[in-house]
Write a protein that holds these residues in place. Structure first.
Motif, PDB file in Angstrom:
ATOM      1  N   ARG A 101       1.245  -1.703  -0.636  1.00  0.00           N
ATOM      2  CA  ARG A 101       0.204  -0.189  -0.196  1.00  0.00           C
ATOM      3  C   ARG A 101       1.086   1.367  -0.163  1.00  0.00           C
ATOM      4  O   ARG A 101       0.193   2.136   0.044  1.00  0.00           O
ATOM      5  CB  ARG A 101      -1.002  -0.262   1.378  1.00  0.00           C
ATOM      6  CG  ARG A 101      -2.198  -1.230   0.835  1.00  0.00           C
ATOM      7  CD  ARG A 101      -2.974  -0.674   2.521  1.00  0.00           C
ATOM      8  NE  ARG A 101      -3.678  -1.601   2.355  1.00  0.00           N
ATOM      9  CZ  ARG A 101      -5.075  -1.783   1.960  1.00  0.00           C
ATOM     10  NH1 ARG A 101      -5.159  -0.891   1.246  1.00  0.00           N
ATOM     11  NH2 ARG A 101      -5.799  -3.645   1.777  1.00  0.00           N
ATOM     12  N   ARG A 102       2.108   1.299  -0.087  1.00  0.00           N
ATOM     13  CA  ARG A 102       2.791   2.240   0.157  1.00  0.00           C
ATOM     14  C   ARG A 102       2.733   3.208  -1.090  1.00  0.00           C
ATOM     15  O   ARG A 102       2.793   4.409  -0.976  1.00  0.00           O
ATOM     16  CB  ARG A 102       4.688   1.948   0.392  1.00  0.00           C
ATOM     17  CG  ARG A 102       5.091   3.034   0.412  1.00  0.00           C
ATOM     18  CD  ARG A 102       6.817   2.143   1.473  1.00  0.00           C
ATOM     19  NE  ARG A 102       6.935   3.486   1.330  1.00  0.00           N
ATOM     20  CZ  ARG A 102       9.119   3.805   1.244  1.00  0.00           C
ATOM     21  NH1 ARG A 102       9.716   2.746   0.415  1.00  0.00           N
ATOM     22  NH2 ARG A 102       9.128   4.867   1.618  1.00  0.00           N
ATOM     23  N   TYR A 103       2.629   2.233  -1.908  1.00  0.00           N
ATOM     24  CA  TYR A 103       2.485   3.191  -3.835  1.00  0.00           C
ATOM     25  C   TYR A 103       1.270   2.692  -4.346  1.00  0.00           C
ATOM     26  O   TYR A 103       0.868   1.826  -4.079  1.00  0.00           O
ATOM     27  CB  TYR A 103       3.734   3.111  -4.346  1.00  0.00           C
ATOM     28  CG  TYR A 103       5.345   4.297  -3.906  1.00  0.00           C
ATOM     29  CD1 TYR A 103       5.702   2.743  -3.881  1.00  0.00           C
ATOM     30  CD2 TYR A 103       5.055   4.818  -3.810  1.00  0.00           C
ATOM     31  CE1 TYR A 103       7.613   3.675  -3.069  1.00  0.00           C
ATOM     32  CE2 TYR A 103       6.345   5.213  -3.213  1.00  0.00           C
ATOM     33  CZ  TYR A 103       7.527   4.255  -2.701  1.00  0.00           C
ATOM     34  OH  TYR A 103       8.470   5.442  -1.912  1.00  0.00           O
ATOM     35  N   PHE A 104       0.867   3.675  -5.213  1.00  0.00           N
ATOM     36  CA  PHE A 104      -0.641   3.284  -5.975  1.00  0.00           C
ATOM     37  C   PHE A 104      -0.071   1.760  -7.319  1.00  0.00           C
ATOM     38  O   PHE A 104       1.075   1.949  -7.151  1.00  0.00           O
ATOM     39  CB  PHE A 104      -1.143   4.147  -6.512  1.00  0.00           C
ATOM     40  CG  PHE A 104      -2.825   3.759  -7.438  1.00  0.00           C
ATOM     41  CD1 PHE A 104      -2.142   3.849  -8.928  1.00  0.00           C
ATOM     42  CD2 PHE A 104      -2.957   3.423  -6.688  1.00  0.00           C
ATOM     43  CE1 PHE A 104      -3.721   3.256  -9.856  1.00  0.00           C
ATOM     44  CE2 PHE A 104      -4.308   2.827  -7.079  1.00  0.00           C
ATOM     45  CZ  PHE A 104      -4.614   2.963  -8.487  1.00  0.00           C
ATOM     46  N   GLU A 105      -0.826   1.139  -7.168  1.00  0.00           N
ATOM     47  CA  GLU A 105      -0.449  -0.375  -7.962  1.00  0.00           C
ATOM     48  C   GLU A 105      -1.868  -0.078  -9.206  1.00  0.00           C
ATOM     49  O   GLU A 105      -2.832  -0.563  -8.658  1.00  0.00           O
ATOM     50  CB  GLU A 105      -0.014  -1.447  -7.126  1.00  0.00           C
ATOM     51  CG  GLU A 105      -1.829  -2.123  -7.053  1.00  0.00           C
ATOM     52  CD  GLU A 105      -0.787  -3.646  -6.391  1.00  0.00           C
ATOM     53  OE1 GLU A 105       0.430  -4.310  -6.389  1.00  0.00           O
ATOM     54  OE2 GLU A 105      -1.912  -3.956  -5.478  1.00  0.00           O
ATOM     55  N   ASN A 106      -1.715   0.156  -9.972  1.00  0.00           N
ATOM     56  CA  ASN A 106      -2.455  -0.552 -11.030  1.00  0.00           C
ATOM     57  C   ASN A 106      -3.531  -1.560 -11.635  1.00  0.00           C
ATOM     58  O   ASN A 106      -2.978  -2.262 -10.485  1.00  0.00           O
ATOM     59  CB  ASN A 106      -2.404   0.383 -12.399  1.00  0.00           C
ATOM     60  CG  ASN A 106      -1.322   0.335 -13.016  1.00  0.00           C
ATOM     61  OD1 ASN A 106      -0.570  -1.086 -12.935  1.00  0.00           O
ATOM     62  ND2 ASN A 106      -0.710   0.679 -13.890  1.00  0.00           N
ATOM     63  N   LYS A 107      -3.948  -1.535 -12.214  1.00  0.00           N
ATOM     64  CA  LYS A 107      -4.454  -2.821 -12.476  1.00  0.00           C
ATOM     65  C   LYS A 107      -4.115  -3.740 -12.799  1.00  0.00           C
ATOM     66  O   LYS A 107      -3.918  -4.986 -12.321  1.00  0.00           O
ATOM     67  CB  LYS A 107      -5.951  -3.200 -12.804  1.00  0.00           C
ATOM     68  CG  LYS A 107      -6.865  -2.236 -11.895  1.00  0.00           C
ATOM     69  CD  LYS A 107      -7.806  -3.323 -11.784  1.00  0.00           C
ATOM     70  CE  LYS A 107      -9.042  -2.635 -11.631  1.00  0.00           C
ATOM     71  NZ  LYS A 107      -9.018  -1.924  -9.915  1.00  0.00           N
ATOM     72  N   ASP A 109      -0.521  -3.818 -12.561  1.00  0.00           N
ATOM     73  CA  ASP A 109       0.326  -4.821 -11.854  1.00  0.00           C
ATOM     74  C   ASP A 109      -0.341  -5.278 -10.544  1.00  0.00           C
ATOM     75  O   ASP A 109       0.327  -6.277 -10.305  1.00  0.00           O
ATOM     76  CB  ASP A 109       1.300  -3.551 -10.285  1.00  0.00           C
ATOM     77  CG  ASP A 109       1.942  -2.494 -11.477  1.00  0.00           C
ATOM     78  OD1 ASP A 109       2.260  -1.314 -10.835  1.00  0.00           O
ATOM     79  OD2 ASP A 109       2.408  -3.231 -13.040  1.00  0.00           O
ATOM     80  N   GLU A 110      -1.472  -5.049 -10.156  1.00  0.00           N
ATOM     81  CA  GLU A 110      -2.459  -5.811  -9.024  1.00  0.00           C
ATOM     82  C   GLU A 110      -2.547  -7.570  -9.844  1.00  0.00           C
ATOM     83  O   GLU A 110      -2.348  -8.530  -8.573  1.00  0.00           O
ATOM     84  CB  GLU A 110      -3.706  -4.934  -8.977  1.00  0.00           C
ATOM     85  CG  GLU A 110      -4.220  -5.547  -7.174  1.00  0.00           C
ATOM     86  CD  GLU A 110      -5.720  -5.099  -7.290  1.00  0.00           C
ATOM     87  OE1 GLU A 110      -5.786  -3.874  -7.617  1.00  0.00           O
ATOM     88  OE2 GLU A 110      -6.632  -5.526  -6.602  1.00  0.00           O
ATOM     89  N   ARG A 114      -0.712 -11.042  -7.870  1.00  0.00           N
ATOM     90  CA  ARG A 114      -1.927 -11.465  -7.765  1.00  0.00           C
ATOM     91  C   ARG A 114      -1.401 -13.186  -8.035  1.00  0.00           C
ATOM     92  O   ARG A 114      -1.718 -14.364  -7.603  1.00  0.00           O
ATOM     93  CB  ARG A 114      -3.692 -11.433  -8.218  1.00  0.00           C
ATOM     94  CG  ARG A 114      -3.332 -10.441  -6.877  1.00  0.00           C
ATOM     95  CD  ARG A 114      -5.076 -10.432  -7.638  1.00  0.00           C
ATOM     96  NE  ARG A 114      -5.512  -9.280  -6.563  1.00  0.00           N
ATOM     97  CZ  ARG A 114      -6.535  -9.482  -5.541  1.00  0.00           C
ATOM     98  NH1 ARG A 114      -7.166 -10.945  -5.316  1.00  0.00           N
ATOM     99  NH2 ARG A 114      -7.618  -8.606  -5.551  1.00  0.00           N
ATOM    100  N   VAL A 115      -1.095 -13.406  -9.041  1.00  0.00           N
ATOM    101  CA  VAL A 115      -0.424 -14.070 -10.185  1.00  0.00           C
ATOM    102  C   VAL A 115       0.634 -15.112  -9.636  1.00  0.00           C
ATOM    103  O   VAL A 115       0.643 -15.936  -9.987  1.00  0.00           O
ATOM    104  CB  VAL A 115      -0.772 -14.134 -11.525  1.00  0.00           C
ATOM    105  CG1 VAL A 115       0.706 -14.575 -12.458  1.00  0.00           C
ATOM    106  CG2 VAL A 115      -2.108 -13.763 -12.268  1.00  0.00           C
TER     107      VAL A 115
END
Lengths: 148, 131
Positions: A101-107, A109-110, A114-115
């Motif tokens: 949660r330190r930096y924003f991660e877009n979809k 990266d997310e 997750r993978v």
């Protein structure tokens, strides 16, 4: 006169019933062991709310929610306390979560993250499974040989 | 005249004995702040890696956290604190080092808690750094 009443009745029939109970509040009740070194690790625990039995004997007056709690016993060696704390924190995943949660991660990266996590989990599970099931390992090796 | 009286009363209150307190450790990546309060949350004393003389990147090191914790506890042990709870907040290298220093200082610990604030997907964090 009767028409608006009938209309309102009709509409109230369509609207969702008001007797839906609110969803049960997710509160993790810690399972305290009987030994004096009780380890209470409850994620997002809110004392003073649903837990009326005052499971934590702390004398802290203000309510605080915590991620991890360790009860320190008498004369516990320093290294053991630190190890216990570190293990509990790792289990709760606090540091990982902070880093995420330190930096924003877009979809994108997310999805990548997750993978990666799922692959790691599956590999770990597969390796643990193979320790207990040697035939599984044998079949996997045989298939790999066949592919080669 | 009234404010002068209040000033005098508060300076007398600082010499009160607090046998049990709470030690808050805020361990960020760049610094570690150790605050000692009573059980109600009123601050008794604080210290940080910055006030201990470290500057820049050295503030975030575990050794700096250790000295900060040592400093904070020294002032409070003289006031007579025996038991304490520890609340640790934030990721950072100072978490373990400060806890070690507290343990070594001879204060009895009742709990060690982690109170890192976790949003339930709240505010949007800042954008990614491109370094």
């Amino acid at each position: 006169m009767a028409a608006p009443l009938a209309l309102s009745n009709f509409l109230s029939f369509l609207s969702p019933p008001s007797s839906i109970s609110p969803p049960p509040h997710v509160s993790f009740f810690p399972s305290t062991s009987s030994s004096p070194s009780s380890l209470v690790a409850a994620p997002r625990r809110f004392p003073g709310g649903e837990l009326s039995s005052a499971a934590s004997p702390s004398t802290v007056c203000f309510n605080s929610s915590y991620n991890v709690q360790i009860v320190v016993e008498e004369n516990e060696p320093e290294e053991r306390l630190l190890n216990r704390f570190r293990r509990e924190v790792m289990r709760a995943g606090v540091i990982q979560e902070c880093r995420r949660r330190r930096y924003f991660e877009n979809k994108q990266d997310e999805k990548k993250r997750r993978v990666r996590d799922a692959a790691k989990r599956n590999r770990k599970r597969a390796s643990i499974f193979e320790i207990f099931e040697p035939e599984h390992r044998a079949t996997r090796v045989r298939e790999q040989e066949k592919r080669r | 005249m009234g404010s002068r009286r209040n000033g005098r009363i508060s300076s007398r209150k600082n010499a009160r004995k607090v046998p049990k307190g709470v030690i808050h450790i805020q361990a960020s990546f760049n610094n570690t702040i150790v605050t000692i309060t009573d059980v109600r949350g009123r601050v008794i004393s604080w210290s940080s890696a910055g006030t201990c003389g470290f500057r820049g990147t050295r503030r975030g090191t575990p050794f700096a956290a250790q000295t900060a914790a040592g400093n904070a506890i020294r002032t409070v042990v003289d006031q007579g604190m025996q038991r304490a709870e520890v609340m640790i907040k934030g990721p950072g290298l100072g978490r373990d080092a400060a806890l070690r220093a507290i343990r070594r200082s001879g204060i009895l610990l009742s709990f060690v808690r982690d109170v890192t604030p976790m949003p339930h997907n709240g505010c949007r964090p800042p954008k990614k750094r491109r370094v």
